[in-house]
Design a protein around this motif. Structure first.
Motif, PDB file in Angstrom:
ATOM      1  N   SER A  65       0.818  -1.215   0.000  1.00  0.00           N
ATOM      2  CA  SER A  65       0.000   0.000   0.000  1.00  0.00           C
ATOM      3  C   SER A  65       0.854   1.269   0.000  1.00  0.00           C
ATOM      4  O   SER A  65       0.320   2.359  -0.231  1.00  0.00           O
ATOM      5  CB  SER A  65      -0.933   0.000   1.216  1.00  0.00           C
ATOM      6  OG  SER A  65      -0.190  -0.087   2.413  1.00  0.00           O
ATOM      7  N   ASP A  80      -6.517   3.924  -2.789  1.00  0.00           N
ATOM      8  CA  ASP A  80      -7.904   3.651  -3.193  1.00  0.00           C
ATOM      9  C   ASP A  80      -8.184   4.190  -4.599  1.00  0.00           C
ATOM     10  O   ASP A  80      -9.159   4.932  -4.830  1.00  0.00           O
ATOM     11  CB  ASP A  80      -8.890   4.264  -2.185  1.00  0.00           C
ATOM     12  CG  ASP A  80      -8.788   3.606  -0.815  1.00  0.00           C
ATOM     13  OD1 ASP A  80      -8.333   2.448  -0.748  1.00  0.00           O
ATOM     14  OD2 ASP A  80      -9.138   4.266   0.177  1.00  0.00           O
ATOM     15  N   TRP A 116     -10.992  11.449  -1.088  1.00  0.00           N
ATOM     16  CA  TRP A 116     -10.594  10.584   0.035  1.00  0.00           C
ATOM     17  C   TRP A 116     -11.839  10.002   0.689  1.00  0.00           C
ATOM     18  O   TRP A 116     -12.747  10.724   1.070  1.00  0.00           O
ATOM     19  CB  TRP A 116      -9.804  11.401   1.062  1.00  0.00           C
ATOM     20  CG  TRP A 116      -9.347  10.597   2.247  1.00  0.00           C
ATOM     21  CD1 TRP A 116     -10.015  10.400   3.403  1.00  0.00           C
ATOM     22  CD2 TRP A 116      -8.115   9.880   2.369  1.00  0.00           C
ATOM     23  NE1 TRP A 116      -9.296   9.613   4.260  1.00  0.00           N
ATOM     24  CE2 TRP A 116      -8.107   9.272   3.653  1.00  0.00           C
ATOM     25  CE3 TRP A 116      -7.024   9.696   1.530  1.00  0.00           C
ATOM     26  CZ2 TRP A 116      -7.048   8.501   4.098  1.00  0.00           C
ATOM     27  CZ3 TRP A 116      -5.964   8.935   1.984  1.00  0.00           C
ATOM     28  CH2 TRP A 116      -5.975   8.338   3.247  1.00  0.00           C
ATOM     29  N   ASN A 117     -11.885   8.695   0.837  1.00  0.00           N
ATOM     30  CA  ASN A 117     -13.078   8.078   1.410  1.00  0.00           C
ATOM     31  C   ASN A 117     -12.724   6.866   2.257  1.00  0.00           C
ATOM     32  O   ASN A 117     -13.487   5.916   2.350  1.00  0.00           O
ATOM     33  CB  ASN A 117     -14.057   7.678   0.303  1.00  0.00           C
ATOM     34  CG  ASN A 117     -15.480   7.502   0.838  1.00  0.00           C
ATOM     35  OD1 ASN A 117     -15.833   8.071   1.862  1.00  0.00           O
ATOM     36  ND2 ASN A 117     -16.271   6.706   0.142  1.00  0.00           N
ATOM     37  N   ARG A 118     -11.538   6.903   2.876  1.00  0.00           N
ATOM     38  CA  ARG A 118     -11.122   5.782   3.723  1.00  0.00           C
ATOM     39  C   ARG A 118     -11.655   5.984   5.146  1.00  0.00           C
ATOM     40  O   ARG A 118     -11.516   7.060   5.718  1.00  0.00           O
ATOM     41  CB  ARG A 118      -9.596   5.673   3.788  1.00  0.00           C
ATOM     42  CG  ARG A 118      -8.968   5.194   2.503  1.00  0.00           C
ATOM     43  CD  ARG A 118      -7.460   5.148   2.653  1.00  0.00           C
ATOM     44  NE  ARG A 118      -7.025   4.177   3.635  1.00  0.00           N
ATOM     45  CZ  ARG A 118      -6.797   2.889   3.371  1.00  0.00           C
ATOM     46  NH1 ARG A 118      -6.992   2.419   2.147  1.00  0.00           N
ATOM     47  NH2 ARG A 118      -6.382   2.078   4.317  1.00  0.00           N
ATOM     48  N   SER A 122      -8.269   1.966   9.149  1.00  0.00           N
ATOM     49  CA  SER A 122      -8.388   0.830   8.248  1.00  0.00           C
ATOM     50  C   SER A 122      -7.207  -0.096   8.503  1.00  0.00           C
ATOM     51  O   SER A 122      -6.053   0.335   8.478  1.00  0.00           O
ATOM     52  CB  SER A 122      -8.381   1.306   6.789  1.00  0.00           C
ATOM     53  OG  SER A 122      -9.482   2.153   6.547  1.00  0.00           O
ATOM     54  N   ASP A 135      -3.262   5.681   7.530  1.00  0.00           N
ATOM     55  CA  ASP A 135      -4.197   6.366   8.409  1.00  0.00           C
ATOM     56  C   ASP A 135      -3.824   7.843   8.493  1.00  0.00           C
ATOM     57  O   ASP A 135      -2.653   8.178   8.709  1.00  0.00           O
ATOM     58  CB  ASP A 135      -4.144   5.743   9.809  1.00  0.00           C
ATOM     59  CG  ASP A 135      -5.316   6.177  10.663  1.00  0.00           C
ATOM     60  OD1 ASP A 135      -6.462   5.964  10.240  1.00  0.00           O
ATOM     61  OD2 ASP A 135      -5.076   6.738  11.751  1.00  0.00           O
TER      62      ASP A 135
END
Length: 450
Positions: A65, A80, A116-118, A122, A135
């Protein structure tokens, strides 16, 4: 219990031996082969290493990631399916982070919407551990809400006119906790969110404005935000050894000579230890019964030292007090009856006044000392016998003296005019015989009477 009180050193030794036994080194295990992961340069950054990686690195290097895409002048990262420019990397100090900016932000119109939609924290599970990746460093976020009805009489909801239409209304919420469910109106749902630009979790450097306008939010979106390096958030399973390590690390932070504070610290530390055990799978551990035995012995010693021992001392003192109280109550009961029939009762302060603080001593006997005194008004001279207290005496002699002599009224018998009894201090007040004691006349070779 007395043994536990007298042997604090033995208790410490028991603690040390237990910890030494449980924390003994594990048997050596074969080390896994680690791939060679060289550092690399990416855009303006040099000597980059884990958690970052490149697509050409072998498996096991860095985190997938955190894979960077590098050019001669720029470094980008995909989060993402959104590309972000990496403008800074901080790998020193208290917090490790990389600063990212949406790469397509400049291509937007004057009415951009963050991508951004995390959700916060997570994580993925690795070896029974929750590992958090990508994060945001800031816990403060800006939320965009899409509502089917217009929201009125709510100052937190700042309208975004360029994203709204005739049947949908878009609002932006800023400030601490703006994305909480408590602020969500019934006709609204989450549309997008973006972390606030921040260099530390406290976010003092870029404090979010309360009820900021959409124009201010767009400015913050163009600045970007910080994303943390991966970190282990919590353990889903720990061994007894690891729970003990955490317990004694926590205990080493505190030192107190106060007994109450000490017991409270032990309770907190043991609470953390048991919480660690309950959250862990210790059923397969061969030593799972050891902490139960050890903590039972320890708390038995603590119970004896701080509860049972003081309680025993308190009971002993209460028994002694009660025994004295019963004797005093028996004398008091008699004196209240005697006061109606016989001599007058005086307070101890009255006795000291009558005798001028025991200034003139007339003699000494087997039961106490006799002092001369004067009762005012009238200047009646008296002889005050101060009885010596005897802890084994139950007050019967004093009762017999007052009850017998107090009722005798005879010309040839000295009269008991009063008495005093306060706690264990007792006195008898007789009429004063100015010619002295009778025995010095009876036993003289030459007797002379006046």
């Amino acid at each position: 219990c007395v043994y536990a009180m007298a042997m604090p050193t033995a208790l410490k030794a028991l603690t040390f031996l237990f910890v030494l036994a449980v924390l003994a080194p594990d048997q050596s295990e074969g080390q896994h082969h680690q791939p060679y992961c060289p550092s690399f340069s990416c855009g303006p950054f040099r000597n980059i290493s884990s958690p970052f990686r490149q697509a050409s690195d072998p498996p096991g290097c860095g985190y997938p990631s955190y894979e960077l895409v590098c050019s001669d002048t720029k470094a980008t990262i995909h989060i993402d399916n959104v590309t972000y420019h990496v403008s800074a990397i901080n790998d020193s100090g208290s917090y490790f982070w990389l600063w990212v900016v949406d790469a397509d932000m400049d291509l937007y119109s004057s009415c951009p919407l963050p991508r951004w939609n995390r959700p916060p924290y997570s994580f993925r599970v690795v070896n029974d551990e929750m590992e958090v990746e990508l994060d945001p460093l800031s816990r403060r976020q800006t939320c965009f809400l899409k509502c089917s009805r217009e929201v009125k009489d709510n100052g937190m909801y700042m309208p975004v006119a360029c994203l709204s239409s005739n049947d949908t209304y878009v609002y932006v919420l800023t400030g601490y906790g703006s994305c909480s469910m408590e602020y969500l109106e019934p006709s609204c749902g989450y549309l997008a969110m973006t972390p606030w630009p921040c260099h530390s979790p406290s976010c003092w450097d870029y404090e979010p404005l309360e009820n900021a306008s959409y124009v201010d939010v767009v400015k913050s979106m163009r600045i970007g935000f910080a994303v943390q390096f991966p970190f282990r958030y919590d353990r889903m399973s720990r061994s007894i050894k690891e729970c003990l390590i955490l317990q004694f690390r926590f205990l080493s932070r505190f030192y107190s000579e106060d007994a109450i504070s000490c017991v409270l610290q032990i309770i907190v530390v043991d609470g953390n230890f048991w919480r660690c055990l309950l959250d862990s799978r210790v059923g397969d551990d061969a030593l799972s019964v050891v902490p139960f035995v050890f903590l039972s012995v320890k708390w038995l010693a603590v119970l004896c030292r701080f509860v049972l021992a003081p309680l025993a001392v308190l009971i002993l003192l209460a028994h002694k007090y009660w025994k004295t109280r019963i004797t005093i109550d028996a004398v008091e009961k008699f004196l209240r009856m005697q006061q109606m029939l016989g001599p007058m009762r005086y307070a101890y302060t009255d006795i000291t006044t009558i005798t001028s603080h025991f200034r003139d001593k007339l003699g000494q006997g087997g039961y106490g000392s006799v002092f001369k005194g004067v009762i005012l008004p009238g200047k009646v001279h008296v002889a005050v016998k101060m009885l010596e207290g005897n802890p084994n005496c139950n007050g019967e002699d004093f009762i017999n003296e007052v009850s017998t002599i107090g009722r005798i009224h005879h010309v040839n018998v000295v009269r008991l005019m009063g008495f005093c009894s306060e706690e264990m201090r007792r006195a008898l007040v007789y009429e004063y015989m100015p010619q002295g004691s009778l025995d010095k006349y009876i036993f003289l070779a030459k007797k002379s009477f006046s």
